[in-house]
Every structure is written in C-alpha cells, then in structure tokens.
Scaffold this motif. Structure first.
Motif, PDB file in Angstrom:
ATOM      1  N   PHE A 131      91.052  98.097  45.003  1.00 45.95           N
ATOM      2  CA  PHE A 131      91.759  97.054  44.248  1.00 45.95           C
ATOM      3  C   PHE A 131      91.117  95.696  44.529  1.00 45.95           C
ATOM      4  CE2 PHE A 131      94.771 100.471  44.873  1.00 45.95           C
ATOM      5  CZ  PHE A 131      95.340 100.627  43.615  1.00 45.95           C
ATOM      6  N   GLU A 171      91.543  91.939  44.682  1.00 42.26           N
ATOM      7  CA  GLU A 171      92.726  91.102  44.834  1.00 42.26           C
ATOM      8  C   GLU A 171      92.411  89.615  44.802  1.00 42.26           C
ATOM      9  OE1 GLU A 171      94.536  92.297  48.449  1.00 42.26           O
ATOM     10  OE2 GLU A 171      95.284  94.179  47.647  1.00 42.26           O
ATOM     11  N   SER A 172      91.151  89.229  45.063  1.00 39.52           N
ATOM     12  CA  SER A 172      90.816  87.809  45.182  1.00 39.52           C
ATOM     13  C   SER A 172      90.828  87.124  43.819  1.00 39.52           C
ATOM     14  CB  SER A 172      89.441  87.651  45.835  1.00 39.52           C
ATOM     15  OG  SER A 172      89.062  86.312  45.851  1.00 39.52           O
ATOM     16  N   PRO A 218      92.837  90.602  38.824  1.00 40.39           N
ATOM     17  CA  PRO A 218      92.918  91.832  39.623  1.00 40.39           C
ATOM     18  C   PRO A 218      92.479  93.042  38.801  1.00 40.39           C
ATOM     19  CG  PRO A 218      94.869  90.499  39.929  1.00 40.39           C
ATOM     20  CD  PRO A 218      94.123  89.876  38.802  1.00 40.39           C
ATOM     21  N   LYS A 259      91.271  97.475  39.201  1.00 37.68           N
ATOM     22  CA  LYS A 259      91.164  98.682  40.015  1.00 37.68           C
ATOM     23  C   LYS A 259      89.823  99.374  39.695  1.00 37.68           C
ATOM     24  CE  LYS A 259      93.359 102.342  38.757  1.00 37.68           C
ATOM     25  NZ  LYS A 259      94.454 103.304  38.448  1.00 37.68           N
ATOM     26  N   THR A 288      90.589  95.891  48.608  1.00 37.49           N
ATOM     27  CA  THR A 288      91.337  96.667  49.586  1.00 37.49           C
ATOM     28  C   THR A 288      91.493  98.094  49.094  1.00 37.49           C
ATOM     29  OG1 THR A 288      93.461  96.145  48.568  1.00 37.49           O
ATOM     30  CG2 THR A 288      92.656  94.630  50.268  1.00 37.49           C
TER      31      THR A 288
END
Length: 418
Positions: free
Chosen positions: A149, A151-152, A159, A161, A201
């Motif tokens: 994922f 996330e930043s 975001p 995936k 992450t």
C-alpha cells in the motif's frame, strides 16, 4: 558436379532450418540478480537504466564509484541510487552515506537487507520472511501475491495498492516505538510520526521509508527486484519504483554498481569468456569459417587418383634379335632363312592377300606382287623360287653368310614396299 551442388544446398538448408528453430525456442533466462547496467537478463538493469535516462529530467548515469568516492565530490544535491541484493557496507560507507545526506543529497538504498549498524542508526528492525529470490519458489508460488500500500502524500500521489508476487519481496522492516538517534545533538532523527515519511507498507510492516538527514534524505527500500528489467516490464508494479524515484526528480541521479555482485557470478557459459577475449573470439570465428570452407571444398566428389603406368615395352625386336643370335652362333643359316621366309609369306598374305608358298598360283601371285612393290617380275620370281627351293631342300648343305644376308635383305625390301 550435380551431386556436389545438391550436397551444398542440403547443408545450407539444414543450417538455415536449425537457425530458425533456435530462434523459435524459448530463451533460457538467468534468474540471478546482478543489477548490472550491461545485463539484459530479468534481474539486470539494462532496460531499467534506459528508462531512467529518458525519465529523469535532471540527468541519470551509471558509475562504479563507491559511496566514499562519491562523497569526495564537490557536487551537492544529487540523487544517489544504490541497488543490491544484500547491501554490505563498511563503516566508511555508512559515514559516506550520512555525509552525502547531510550535504543535501538524497541517498536511496535499495536492498533486501541492511547491515546491523545502519539499521541501529536509522532505528529500524529487519524482518526476514524468507531468503532472497529463488527461482523454484517463484515457480511454486507464482500465483501467491501480497499487497503493498502506497501511503505517502509527499509528492501528491494518491494512495494505491500494488500486488506483488511473494517471492519478489521476501523482507520487510519495522520501527520501534521511537527512532534511535545517533547523538544527542542530531535532531534529524526524531519521533517517527513527525519525521519519517513512510511510503509503502505491508499490513503492519514497512517496505519503504525516507529519513531526513541534515539538508538531505536517506530512503531505504527493501524490494530491489522491482528496480530491474523485470520490474520495468511489470505493467502492474512499474509505477511503484517510478514513484519512489520521483523523490529525487529535482536532482541529477547517479546509480553506483560498486555494491553489485561480481560479474563472474553471472557468467554461466564458458563460451562467454571466450567471446569476451578478442584473440579467443577470433579463434572461434576462424574455426567456424574453416568448417564452412571444409563443407564447400570437402563436399566435392573426389576422383580416385589414376596411377601413371609405364608404356609396355616392345619385346618383339629383342626376341627376334635373340633368336637370330642363336641361329647365327649355331651356324644354322639355312634354318634362319627358312624361318624368315615363313614370316615373310605371312606378312605378304596379310598385306596384299597373296600366298607366295603356293606354286600353283605363281602366274597370278608373282606378277601381282611385282606390281605392288614396283619391282621387276623376273627379280621377284627368281627370289621366291630360290627361297622355295632353299626351304624344300632336305640336304644338310649350309649357305654362306653372304647368301643369308642377301635373301633376308631382299625379303625386307619387298615387305618395306608393300
């Protein structure tokens, strides 16, 4: 010659067919991570570097200089990219990383593992969920994926995936509750939630994070196989590595190969070494050329060598001389003339079809023989009659040598005129 032509055509057709078949066969890729610029295998960086050279607006180049050598340059605010399978760094290398980052450069370390001292300095804990890439595991678990994922929101990326094969990413890392500072006066490493920018992450584990150091940054990524030719052609995940490299978009980027595996670990074929050496390479080329020339020249139909034989010698004269010598030494001159008359009669019969031994045909034979030889009829008649009488006499009277020579010479003269 026709057989030779079809033989050459058959050989050339066979070579062409084998070449086409070889081109159609599936390629045997070497699944050994090298991260080398010249390596076109899946885990080399030939295609990756080519894409970066056209993507990075401030420039992109590949070098073999170490981090220590790069830290000695006066150029600041660069992007330093280090991609390796297992990054082994000395104390000098670690000090050079922090010196580069403190000077304003952005150092991106991409590796499955980091040395313990650097992990302690950055305040991360490496997690080992498996060994480095293994082809058998990749084949066995090629349908087993896990999600990374993004996330930043540092660069404004939304975001997202990314679904990655599990054998590609075998390591992750975590943070303790608080980051560990190097020294008391180093305020670059502070509380994680305020200072560390976590890009990607996996569940509760981390795949990529950026640490502010002085005027620059250190980014650690534990998915090095996505920074290869394989990662570039993976349409689902190529955006992941490009987003990470966008962190250095305003800087000229230098990727160093100083920490890549040695080249001899990749050269699986002995032929590759021969082709890498000019003398050996030309030896192979000349051998192949010689083989082709042998096919063209040796394929010709070879004729058996005809031995040179000596011309058969004429032993007839030697035999005649031998017989004549015997008669001469035995003083049988009458018998010698009689034997000569027999040969003379046979020669006349063969040439003019006249039988000089038949006395009943003298009225026809002798004039005809005189006409054929151009001699007087009386001379021919006297000679033939004398010879008949000499042969027919039963007495033991021998003739003289002069008479023998006269008769033989006259018979030879008649034969010579026929």
């Amino acid at each position: 010659m026709k057989l030779n032509r079809w033989f050459v055509i058959g050989i050339l057709t066979f070579l062409v067919v084998m070449f086409v078949i070889e081109l159609q066969l599936p390629k045997n890729f070497v699944w050994e991570p090298t991260f080398r610029h010249a390596d076109k295998q899946p885990f080399g960086c030939y295609l990756f570097d080519s894409l970066m050279q056209t993507t990075m607006s401030e420039g992109y180049r590949v070098t073999d200089s170490s981090l220590y050598q790069l830290a000695q340059d006066t150029v600041t605010r660069r992007g330093i990219l280090v991609v390796a399978d297992e990054l082994e760094m000395t104390v000098v290398d670690i000090e050079s990383v922090f010196r580069l980052a403190s000077g304003g450069s952005h150092v991106m370390l991409v590796s499955h593992t980091l040395c313990d001292s650097l992990c302690d300095t950055l305040g991360i804990i490496m997690l080992g969920y498996g060994e480095t890439f293994d082809l058998n595991s990749y084949i066995k678990y090629n349908k087993d994926r896990f999600d990374i994922f993004w996330e930043s929101d540092t660069l404004g990326f939304s975001p997202r995936k990314y679904s990655v094969f599990s054998p590609i990413c075998t390591r992750r890392f975590r943070f303790p509750e608080r980051a560990v500072s190097q020294e008391e006066d180093n305020d670059s490493l502070v509380e994680i939630n305020r200072s560390i920018d976590v890009q990607a992450t996996y569940r509760s584990d981390y795949v990529s994070a950026t640490f502010p150091i002085g005027d620059g940054y250190i980014t650690y990524v534990c998915v090095p196989l996505l920074f290869t030719n394989y990662g570039v052609i993976d349409q689902d995940n190529v955006g992941f590595s490009l987003r990470l490299l966008s962190l250095m978009k305003n800087r000229p980027v230098v990727r160093t190969e100083a920490y890549c595996p040695a080249l001899d670990t990749v050269e699986q074929s002995p032929l590759r070494y021969f082709l890498s050496q000019p003398p050996l390479r030309w030896a192979i080329y000349l051998t192949m050329l010689g083989a082709l020339l042998f096919l063209f020249l040796g394929g010709r139909r070879r004729q058996r060598v005809i031995p040179i034989e000596k011309e058969p010698e004429n032993r007839s004269l030697e035999f005649i001389r031998l017989v004549g010598t015997l008669y001469y030494h035995s003083r049988e001159r009458r018998s010698l003339v009689a034997r000569k008359f027999i040969y003379f009669a046979e020669e006349v019969r063969r040439n003019v079809h006249l039988d000089v031994t038949d006395a009943t045909e003298d009225d026809v034979t002798l004039p005809t023989l005189a006409h054929q030889t151009g001699m007087e009829e009386a001379e021919v008649r006297n000679l033939i009659l004398s010879l008949r009488q000499l042969v027919a006499d039963d007495d033991e009277t021998e003739i003289s040598i002069k008479q023998m020579k006269h008769y033989i010479d006259r018979m030879n003269e008649i034969i010579g005129r026929l």
